[in-house]
Design a protein around this motif. Structure first.
Motif, PDB file in Angstrom:
ATOM      1  N   PRO A   1       0.815  -1.232   0.000  1.00 27.07           N
ATOM      2  CA  PRO A   1       0.000   0.000   0.000  1.00 27.07           C
ATOM      3  C   PRO A   1       0.838   1.267   0.000  1.00 27.07           C
ATOM      4  O   PRO A   1       0.451   2.269  -0.607  1.00 27.07           O
ATOM      5  N   LEU A   2       1.998   1.236   0.666  1.00 29.58           N
ATOM      6  CA  LEU A   2       2.881   2.401   0.653  1.00 29.58           C
ATOM      7  C   LEU A   2       3.435   2.643  -0.741  1.00 29.58           C
ATOM      8  O   LEU A   2       3.495   3.790  -1.218  1.00 29.58           O
ATOM      9  N   LEU A   3       3.843   1.572  -1.408  1.00 28.62           N
ATOM     10  CA  LEU A   3       4.455   1.691  -2.730  1.00 28.62           C
ATOM     11  C   LEU A   3       3.480   2.295  -3.734  1.00 28.62           C
ATOM     12  O   LEU A   3       3.852   3.196  -4.508  1.00 28.62           O
ATOM     13  N   LEU A   4       2.259   1.834  -3.730  1.00 26.54           N
ATOM     14  CA  LEU A   4       1.266   2.363  -4.671  1.00 26.54           C
ATOM     15  C   LEU A   4       1.051   3.855  -4.448  1.00 26.54           C
ATOM     16  O   LEU A   4       1.037   4.642  -5.410  1.00 26.54           O
ATOM     17  N   GLN A   5       0.909   4.266  -3.200  1.00 26.99           N
ATOM     18  CA  GLN A   5       0.675   5.687  -2.913  1.00 26.99           C
ATOM     19  C   GLN A   5       1.879   6.552  -3.285  1.00 26.99           C
ATOM     20  O   GLN A   5       1.724   7.667  -3.803  1.00 26.99           O
ATOM     21  N   LEU A   6       3.075   6.045  -3.051  1.00 34.70           N
ATOM     22  CA  LEU A   6       4.272   6.820  -3.398  1.00 34.70           C
ATOM     23  C   LEU A   6       4.417   6.962  -4.909  1.00 34.70           C
ATOM     24  O   LEU A   6       4.828   8.011  -5.411  1.00 34.70           O
ATOM     25  N   LEU A   7       4.090   5.914  -5.644  1.00 29.98           N
ATOM     26  CA  LEU A   7       4.125   6.004  -7.107  1.00 29.98           C
ATOM     27  C   LEU A   7       3.092   7.013  -7.612  1.00 29.98           C
ATOM     28  O   LEU A   7       3.356   7.776  -8.553  1.00 29.98           O
ATOM     29  N   LEU A   8       1.927   7.023  -6.973  1.00 30.46           N
ATOM     30  CA  LEU A   8       0.889   7.989  -7.348  1.00 30.46           C
ATOM     31  C   LEU A   8       1.319   9.417  -7.031  1.00 30.46           C
ATOM     32  O   LEU A   8       1.176  10.326  -7.858  1.00 30.46           O
ATOM     33  N   LYS A   9       1.839   9.627  -5.826  1.00 33.88           N
ATOM     34  CA  LYS A   9       2.231  10.975  -5.413  1.00 33.88           C
ATOM     35  C   LYS A   9       3.415  11.496  -6.220  1.00 33.88           C
ATOM     36  O   LYS A   9       3.510  12.703  -6.481  1.00 33.88           O
ATOM     37  N   SER A  10       4.302  10.614  -6.628  1.00 35.15           N
ATOM     38  CA  SER A  10       5.442  11.047  -7.436  1.00 35.15           C
ATOM     39  C   SER A  10       5.043  11.354  -8.874  1.00 35.15           C
ATOM     40  O   SER A  10       5.849  11.875  -9.649  1.00 35.15           O
ATOM     41  N   SER A  11       3.793  11.064  -9.215  1.00 37.24           N
ATOM     42  CA  SER A  11       3.312  11.278 -10.580  1.00 37.24           C
ATOM     43  C   SER A  11       2.354  12.451 -10.690  1.00 37.24           C
ATOM     44  O   SER A  11       1.855  12.734 -11.774  1.00 37.24           O
ATOM     45  N   GLN A  12       2.071  13.136  -9.578  1.00 32.87           N
ATOM     46  CA  GLN A  12       1.061  14.197  -9.618  1.00 32.87           C
ATOM     47  C   GLN A  12       1.663  15.556  -9.953  1.00 32.87           C
ATOM     48  O   GLN A  12       2.885  15.697 -10.083  1.00 32.87           O
ATOM     49  N   ASP A  13       0.792  16.551 -10.070  1.00 28.80           N
ATOM     50  CA  ASP A  13       1.203  17.871 -10.555  1.00 28.80           C
ATOM     51  C   ASP A  13       1.753  18.790  -9.464  1.00 28.80           C
ATOM     52  O   ASP A  13       2.423  19.764  -9.784  1.00 28.80           O
ATOM     53  N   LYS A  14       1.447  18.515  -8.209  1.00 30.53           N
ATOM     54  CA  LYS A  14       1.963  19.361  -7.132  1.00 30.53           C
ATOM     55  C   LYS A  14       3.453  19.071  -6.954  1.00 30.53           C
ATOM     56  O   LYS A  14       3.829  18.023  -6.433  1.00 30.53           O
ATOM     57  N   ARG A  15       4.255  20.011  -7.364  1.00 30.34           N
ATOM     58  CA  ARG A  15       5.691  19.762  -7.474  1.00 30.34           C
ATOM     59  C   ARG A  15       6.334  19.391  -6.145  1.00 30.34           C
ATOM     60  O   ARG A  15       7.143  18.455  -6.082  1.00 30.34           O
ATOM     61  N   PHE A  16       5.986  20.104  -5.073  1.00 28.82           N
ATOM     62  CA  PHE A  16       6.683  19.842  -3.815  1.00 28.82           C
ATOM     63  C   PHE A  16       6.280  18.490  -3.223  1.00 28.82           C
ATOM     64  O   PHE A  16       7.076  17.842  -2.540  1.00 28.82           O
ATOM     65  N   VAL A  17       5.078  18.010  -3.491  1.00 25.35           N
ATOM     66  CA  VAL A  17       4.677  16.662  -3.080  1.00 25.35           C
ATOM     67  C   VAL A  17       5.378  15.627  -3.953  1.00 25.35           C
ATOM     68  O   VAL A  17       5.871  14.604  -3.467  1.00 25.35           O
TER      69      VAL A  17
END
Length: 355
Positions: free
Chosen positions: A196-212
């Motif tokens: 579950p951590l891996l999926l969320q990190l892959l999602l967050k690293s792919s979003q538009d909010k640069r600092f996230v």
């Protein structure tokens, strides 16, 4: 004495109308003086407006309506920033209530026993500031007292995943930073709870909010450098076939970072044929990050294969290993093999010409 006026519009600023008014009865001098006083009073108060006797009341009603309208409108600051929500630019909005502390600057908790007792309840709090503080305590405990939360690690990770899914950017980023510290502290011990951590990190690293996004990328780097690639690669493989092309790209980058840590023997044990399938599938992917990661992976695989080929040739008296070209053609479709050979041969030609 009473006065009767015809139907007309009174102009308080012009007394000449009196000569035009049909008067049925004569106005006394006292009445005229009273009218004159009223006119002077109206002019002094600034309430005369086109001769309308109702204007003072109308103006008051207009002012009340404007005040009500203002009361309904949110403050300008609320329109611009609500909490720590970011704009479409992805730039970080300063939040005075949250401080992002780098791992090396974290200090130990003051009361370890009490912190451990309240940790889970604070991580599950409805107050996001309390949750942020609890996440920072998890980071501190992971660094200074990692054995203290081993027994509750699965529960802690479940609550971290909840924070990762939270739309509040400050909370999400703090949770991401917590993941990075957990990876560094627990290494392979985290592998069973990683999905579950891996999926969320892959999602967050792919979003538009640069600092996230940047924080998630750092966490993924911490993951690939802290967890054994033998254990991590099987977790990453399914994501190179994910329907989201951004997740595929991030997964490919993680695989490319993990594979060199296997070493020659580790790559052989894991299977070059499995890894070449991954690299070939990403060569034609949508995003350039995915294609670049695939090229890097394939060049690494070719280097390892050729080293193995030389070793087998000098040590073994058995059949000679096939060339890289024949190996690719035997493991891939004709089109995929052609694409892989074009990438690896072109890169080799550039290196040779440059030297």
């Amino acid at each position: 004495m009473s006065i009767i006026f015809a139907d007309f519009t009174i102009n308080w600023n012009n007394l000449s109308f009196l000569s035009q008014v049909p008067i049925i009865s004569v106005m006394s001098e006292n009445a005229l003086r009273d009218v004159s006083k009223i006119l002077d009073s109206e002019r002094t108060n600034g309430n005369s407006s086109n001769g309308n006797l109702l204007n003072p009341q109308v103006d008051t009603m207009d002012e009340r309506a404007k005040e009500k309208q203002k009361a309904k409108m949110p403050p300008v600051a609320d329109l611009c920033i609500q909490g720590d929500v970011t704009e479409n630019t992805g730039a970080e909005v300063a939040n005075p209530e949250v401080e992002y502390i780098e791992s090396q600057n974290l200090k130990d908790v003051e009361d370890v026993e009490n912190c451990l007792k309240t940790l889970l309840s604070e991580l599950g709090s409805k107050d996001w500031i309390t949750v942020c503080d609890a996440l920072n305590n998890v980071r501190k405990l992971s660094i200074y007292h990692k054995e203290g939360i081993v027994g509750m690690l699965n529960d802690v990770i479940s609550l971290i995943v909840k924070s990762l899914k939270n739309p509040r950017s400050a909370l999400c980023k703090t949770a991401i930073m917590t993941c990075a510290d957990i990876f560094k502290a627990y290494n392979e011990d985290i592998i069973d709870a990683l999905d579950p951590l891996l999926l969320q990190l892959l999602l967050k690293s792919s979003q538009d909010k640069r600092f996230v996004c940047e924080a998630a990328e750092k966490a993924l780097i911490a993951l690939t450098s802290s967890v054994s690639p033998h254990l991590l690669l099987p977790k990453l493989q399914p994501y190179v076939k994910h329907r989201n092309h951004r997740i595929r790209a991030k997964a490919s980058m993680c695989i490319t970072q993990s594979v060199p840590q296997l070493g020659v023997e580790g790559i052989e044990a894991f299977g070059i044929d499995n890894l070449i399938q991954i690299g070939a599938s990403q060569l034609s992917d949508k995003l350039p990050e995915s294609r670049d990661a695939a090229r890097t992976l394939l060049l690494e695989l070719k280097s390892v294969y050729e080293k193995t080929q030389v070793r087998e040739t000098t040590v073994s008296e058995g059949p000679v290993m096939p060339t890289w070209e024949h190996f690719c053609q035997s493991k891939l479709s004709a089109l995929s093999a052609q694409a892989v050979l074009r990438v690896t041969n072109t890169a080799q030609e550039v290196v040779v010409s440059g030297s």
